[in-house]
Design an enzyme around this catalytic site. Structure first.
Site, PDB file in Angstrom:
ATOM      1  N   ASP A 517      83.128  20.340 -32.710  1.00  0.00           N
ATOM      2  CA  ASP A 517      81.918  19.685 -33.236  1.00  0.00           C
ATOM      3  C   ASP A 517      81.632  20.285 -34.623  1.00  0.00           C
ATOM      4  O   ASP A 517      82.264  21.266 -35.020  1.00  0.00           O
ATOM      5  CB  ASP A 517      80.766  19.984 -32.259  1.00  0.00           C
ATOM      6  CG  ASP A 517      79.591  19.038 -32.450  1.00  0.00           C
ATOM      7  OD1 ASP A 517      79.654  18.137 -33.306  1.00  0.00           O
ATOM      8  OD2 ASP A 517      78.598  19.221 -31.721  1.00  0.00           O
ATOM      9  N   GLU A 520      82.473  18.630 -40.081  1.00  0.00           N
ATOM     10  CA  GLU A 520      82.465  17.782 -41.315  1.00  0.00           C
ATOM     11  C   GLU A 520      82.787  18.582 -42.575  1.00  0.00           C
ATOM     12  O   GLU A 520      83.374  17.993 -43.473  1.00  0.00           O
ATOM     13  CB  GLU A 520      81.103  17.097 -41.445  1.00  0.00           C
ATOM     14  CG  GLU A 520      80.851  16.064 -40.377  1.00  0.00           C
ATOM     15  CD  GLU A 520      80.563  16.680 -38.989  1.00  0.00           C
ATOM     16  OE1 GLU A 520      80.049  17.821 -38.946  1.00  0.00           O
ATOM     17  OE2 GLU A 520      80.873  16.025 -37.985  1.00  0.00           O
ATOM     18  N   ASP A 593      76.097  11.926 -32.885  1.00  0.00           N
ATOM     19  CA  ASP A 593      74.767  12.086 -32.292  1.00  0.00           C
ATOM     20  C   ASP A 593      73.947  10.803 -32.374  1.00  0.00           C
ATOM     21  O   ASP A 593      73.072  10.658 -33.228  1.00  0.00           O
ATOM     22  CB  ASP A 593      74.041  13.247 -32.969  1.00  0.00           C
ATOM     23  CG  ASP A 593      74.811  14.555 -32.791  1.00  0.00           C
ATOM     24  OD1 ASP A 593      75.727  14.592 -31.931  1.00  0.00           O
ATOM     25  OD2 ASP A 593      74.509  15.516 -33.505  1.00  0.00           O
TER      26      ASP A 593
END
Ligand SMILES: *[C@@H]1O[C@H](CO)[C@@H](O)[C@H](O)[C@H]1NC(C)=O
Length: 741
Positions: A517, A520, A593
Site C-alpha cells: 500500500d 505512489e 480507498d
C-alpha cells in the site's frame, strides 16, 4: 511497551487523527490543476500548426527508419548552430506494432541523459523486431512534399511525412488512416538546459519548492484515432469507461485526464483527476473499422486531453475522415518520446499487441481468485480466530484473512506487535490447516529508527532515495519520520526481495502473502502528498522522471521476494495500490480507498474494466467501500457485484463499524452468503479465464464491446460487463431497485 514509546504512539495517534479530520473529504486545493502546473498550462496554450519541425536525413539504419527533426527556419537561420536537431527512430515489430522514439542527440551534449523507463518492455519484445530493408518515398495526395513509407504488417503501412513532420499508420490500398501523431502540429519538445547565469526555474506549489535544476523539459503532441467512435483506457481515474472530452465547445470537463500517482483521500467518483496508478495506453474503438491503440512509455507526470468535436474549428488544418476521428493531446513533464502504435483491428488484437511490449499477466494461485476478508484492522490473534471461525459457523467460504498496518510493531514492516500477535506462526498455521492464507501489509516508508534493522541496513548501504541536496529523503508517513528505498536500483530491489525470506521476515510462514500500500509513494508532508519531484534516484534520475513507476518497481521487488522465498516453486501473491504499465506481470491491484456510496459501487465497474483493457486483468474495488458505513442494502449489492470482480475482497477503514457478512441480520447474511457461494461455484471458470489472460492477454472481465465489437449500443455501456465470453453481469447501482431496466 516502554512508557516513552506509549507517549510517542499517543502523539502519533493524535497527529494522524488530526490528519484525518482535515481530510474528511477530497481537498481539491491540496492538488495541482493544469493551470498550476506550468508545463501543462504552456502546452495547452499552444495553437495547432505551431510545430515547425521537418524530418531530414531520412535513412535506414540498423533496420530502423531514422531521421533528424529540424526547425523549418534552420537552413536559413543565421545562428543555426544553436539549434540541436532531435533524433527520430521508427521501428517495426511483428503483429502490427510501430514504435516511435524521439530524443535529444546525445552526441550534441545535452547536460544529462533523459530518462528512459527500464524494465517495463519485456526482453522478448526485441525478438519481434522486423529489420527494414526498403523504404519508398512518394508524395501522398494532398501533400506538397514527400513522405517515407514502409510496410508495417499485412494490410498496413507506416508513413513518415517530412514537411511538416507527421507519423501515421494507414491501410494499404484504401490509404485510410488508422492512427497518427502530430497531424495538428502540436508537437513540442523542450531541450534540457544547464542553468546559466541568473536563470531561475524554481517552481512553488503551496509550501513546497521544486528546484528544477534542468529547467523546463516537457514534451507534448497530438495523437488522432480514425474511424473511432470512442476512446478508452489511460487509467487510473474514477470516471466512465468511454472517455468524455476534456476540451472543445460545450464540454463538461475542464481539466485534462491526469496521470500522476497520488494517495487521494476520498477520491470523487466522476473526475479526470489522477489517483494511485498510471498507464499511458489509450484504445479507440469504432463500428466502421474496429480498434487501435497508442501507448507512451513515460513515467513522468502526464496530462491527456480528449478533444471534443469542433475543438479545431479555426485551425485551418483539415484531415481525412473528419466525422469519425477523435483527437487527443498528450503532455508529459519529462522523459523522452517512446511511443507504440497498435493497429488492431479487433479489441483483443490491440490488447495482445500491447502485451507483446509490456508482458503477459502473471497466473495467480487458485486461492487468490477466491474471496478475501480484510479490515483495518483485525485487532489481535483472538479477533482473527473469532472472524475465521464465524465464517465456518455461518457457512460462508473465504480463503484469505488480511492484516493491515496495526499488526506491526509501530509500523515497522516485517515485525509484529507482540502484545497483539504473540504467536504469528501458530496463527498462520491454524489458518493453513483449513486451507486458508494470510496477507500482511508491507509499505515502502521505512521508519527512521536506529533500532530497526531494515532502517539500519538501508542507511548503512545508502539504499534510500535522496533529497535534492543529497541526504536521505525524510518524509512523514504512517511510521512517522520515514525514508524510502530506491526501487529503481536493481541491487536495492534484490536486497528488498531478500527481506521476505523466512529468516528475515520473522514470524512469516509459507502461507503468508503480501499487500503493498502507499507506494505512489505516499508522503503525508510532501507536495501533493507525495515525494518532491527533485528528489534523486539511482543514476541521478530525478523523481519527476520516474514518479509514476516508483510503485511499480516496489511491487516488482516484493513479488520477486516471494518468488525467491519459494525458490521459484510458489507463485507469488502481492496486491499493489500504485500501478504502471507492466504491473500485470507482478500481481493484483485494487482501486484504492473508495467510499461506501452507491456512486462508488457504480464507478468501480468502469474502473475495473479499464484496468483490464490496459493489461491488468487482476483487479477489484473494496467491497462495501473503504470509507464510511454502508447501509445493509448497499453492502449486499456490493457483494452481489463484487463476486464478479476478478479480485474479490471486502475492506473497511479503521473508523468504520464492523461489517463482517453476518452482522446485518439473517436475511442479509443469507444474501451475502449466496453471493459468495456464486463466486465459489464459478472459481473454475475464473481460474480458466485467468489462464486465458495469462496466455492471450484478454482480460477476465470485459466491456461488452470487446465481445460484441460491432454492437454500437454497447460502446459506452459501463453498467454491464462480460465475465469471459459466457456470462453477462448487470449491476444494480441504486437503492430500492430490484431489476435493471
Ligand atoms: C503466465 O504466468 C506465469 C506465472 O505467473 C508466468 O511465469 C508466465 O510468464 C505467464 N505467461 C505465460 C505466457 O505463460
Amino acid at each position: 511497551m516502554k512508557p516513552q514509546m506509549r507517549n510517542l504512539n499517543l502523539f502519533l495517534f493524535l497527529l494522524l487523527s488530526l490528519h484525518f479530520i482535515s481530510v474528511l473529504s477530497w481537498k481539491r486545493e491540496e492538488f495541482r490543476n493544469c493551470n498550476q502546473t506550468p508545463f501543462c498550462k504552456r502546452a495547452r496554450a499552444r495553437k495547432p500548426g505551431s510545430c515547425s519541425l521537418l524530418a531530414r536525413h531520412v535513412i535506414i539504419s540498423d533496420g530502423d527508419v531514422t531521421a533528424k527533426l529540424l526547425p523549418k527556419n534552420h537552413e536559413t537561420s543565421e545562428d543555426h548552430h544553436e539549434i540541436n536537431p532531435l533524433l527520430l527512430t521508427l521501428s517495426l515489430y511483428q503483429d502490427g506494432v510501430l514504435r516511435l522514439k524521439i530524443d535529444e542527440d546525445p552526441s550534441l551534449g545535452p547536460p544529462k541523459k533523459r530518462f528512459e523507463v527500464p524494465d517495463v518492455i519485456v526482453p522478448e519484445f526485441s525478438n519481434n523486431k522486423l529489420w527494414l530493408q526498403r523504404i519508398s518515398t512518394e508524395t501522398i495526395d494532398g501533400d506538397t512534399g514527400p513522405s517515407s513509407i514502409v510496410h508495417l504488417a499485412d494490410g498496413y503501412e507506416a508513413v513518415l511525412r517530412h514537411d511538416p513532420f507527421e507519423v501515421y499508420v494507414r491501410e494499404k490500398g484504401s490509404g485510410n488512416r488508422v492512427i497518427s501523431l502530430n497531424s495538428h502540429g502540436l508537437f513540442d519538445f523542450e531541450p534540457l538546459t544547464a542553468k546559466g547565469e541568473g536563470e531561475e526555474w524554481e517552481e512553488s506549489f503551496r509550501e513546497n519548492t521544486d528546484t528544477r535544476p534542468y529547467g523546463p523539459q516537457s514534451i507534448s503532441f497530438d495523437v488522432s484515432f480514425y474511424a473511432a467512435d470512442f476512446v478508452y483506457g489511460i487509467p487510473e481515474h474514477a470516471t466512465s469507461l468511454a472517455l468524455k472530452p476534456t476540451r472543445g465547445p460545450g464540454v463538461e470537463y475542464s481539466e485534462p485526464y491526469r496521470l500522476f500517482n497520488l494517495d487521494v483521500f476520498e477520491y470523487i467518483h466522476d473526475s479526470p483527476f489522477g489517483i494511485y496508478g498510471s498507464i499511458p495506453f489509450m484504445i479507440s474503438h469504432g463500428k466502421s473499422r474496429g480498434t487501435s491503440g497508442f501507448f507512451w512509455l513515460n513515467a513522468a507526470e502526464m496530462q491527456i486531453d480528449v478533444m471534443g468535436a469542433g475543438w479545431d474549428a479555426d485551425s485551418g488544418i483539415s484531415l481525412p475522415s473528419e466525422k469519425t476521428r477523435i483527437d487527443t493531446f498528450w503532455m508529459s513533464e519529462a522523459g523522452i518520446v517512446d511511443a507504440f502504435f497498435f493497429v488492431g483491428p479487433g479489441p483483443k488484437d490491440v490488447v495482445r499487441q500491447y502485451m507483446s511490449v509490456t508482458g503477459m499477466p502473471a497466473m495467480p494461485q487458485l486461492f487468490a481468485t477466491a474471496y478475501h476478508q480484510c479490515r483495518w484492522n483485525y485487532r489481535d490473534e483472538e479477533d482473527v480466530e473469532d472472524v475465521d471461525s464465524k465464517f465456518d459457523e455461518h457457512n460462508i467460504p473465504y480463503d484469505v484473512l488480511w492484516l493491515d498496518i496495526e499488526h506491526t510493531d509501530g509500523k515497522r514492516y516485517f515485525t509484529w506487535d507482540r502484545m497483539l500477535f504473540p504467536h504469528p506462526e501458530e496463527m498462520q498455521r491454524k489458518l493453513a490447516a483449513k486451507g486458508r492464507h494470510m496477507v500482511t501489509i508491507v509499505d515502502p516508508h521505512i521508519k527512521r529508527d536506529d533500532s530497526y534493522n531494515v532502517h539500519k541496513e538501508a542507511t548503512k548501504k545508502g539504499y534510500y532515495v535522496k533529497d535534492a541536496s543529497g541526504n536521505d529523503f525524510d518524509g512523514w508517513c504512517w511510521s512517522g519520520s520515514s525514508s524510502y528505498p530506491d526501487m529503481l536500483n536493481p541491487e536495492i530491489r534484490s536486497w528488498w526481495a531478500d527481506r521476505f525470506s523466512f529468516e528475515h521476515y520473522v514470524g512469516s510462514t509459507p502461507s503468508l502473502y503480501i499487500w503493498n500500500d502507499m507506494n505512489e509513494p505516499s508522503v503525508f508532508n510532501g507536495p501533493e502528498l507525495t515525494m518532491p519531484r527533485d528528489a534523486l534516484h539511482y543514476g541521478d534520475v530525478e523523481h519527476r522522471e520516474l514518479h509514476n513507476a516508483y510503485g511499480y518497481y516496489f511491487h516488482m521487488a516484493t513479488a520477486n521476494g516471494l518468488v525467491k522465498r519459494g525458490e521459484g516453486k510458489d507463485r507469488p501473491f502481492v496486491l499493489s495500490r500504485a500501478l504502471f504499465a507492466g504491473s500485470q506481470r507482478h500481481g493484483a491491484v485494487w482501486t484504492g480507498d473508495n467510499s461506501a456510496e452507491w456512486d462508488h459501487l457504480r464507478v468501480s465497474v468502469p474502473m475495473v474494466l479499464t484496468l483490464g483493457l490496459t493489461g491488468l486483468p487482476f483487479s477489484g474495488a473494496d467491497v462495501g467501500g473503504f470509507f464510511g458505513n454502508p447501509e445493509p442494502e448497499l453492502l449486499v449489492r456490493w457483494y452481489q457485484l463484487g463476486a464478479y470482480y476478478p479480485f474479490f475482497r471486502a475492506h473497511a477503514h479503521h473508523d468504520t463499524k464492523r461489517r463482517e457478512p453476518w452482522l446485518f441480520g439473517e436475511r442479509n447474511t443469507e444474501l451475502i452468503r449466496d453471493a459468495i457461494h456464486v463466486r465459489y461455484t464459478l472459481i473454475p471458470y475464473f481460474y480458466t479465464l485467468f489462464r486465458e489472460a495469462n496466455t492471450s492477454g484478454v482480460p477476465v472481465v470485459r466491456p461488452l464491446w470487446m465481445e460484441f465489437p460491432s454492437e454500437e449500443a454497447t460502446f459506452s455501456n459501463d453498467e454491464a460487463f462480460m465475465v469471459g465470453n459466457s456470462i453477462l453481469v448487470q449491476g444494480i447501482y441504486t437503492e430500492d431497485i430490484f431489476s435493471a431496466s
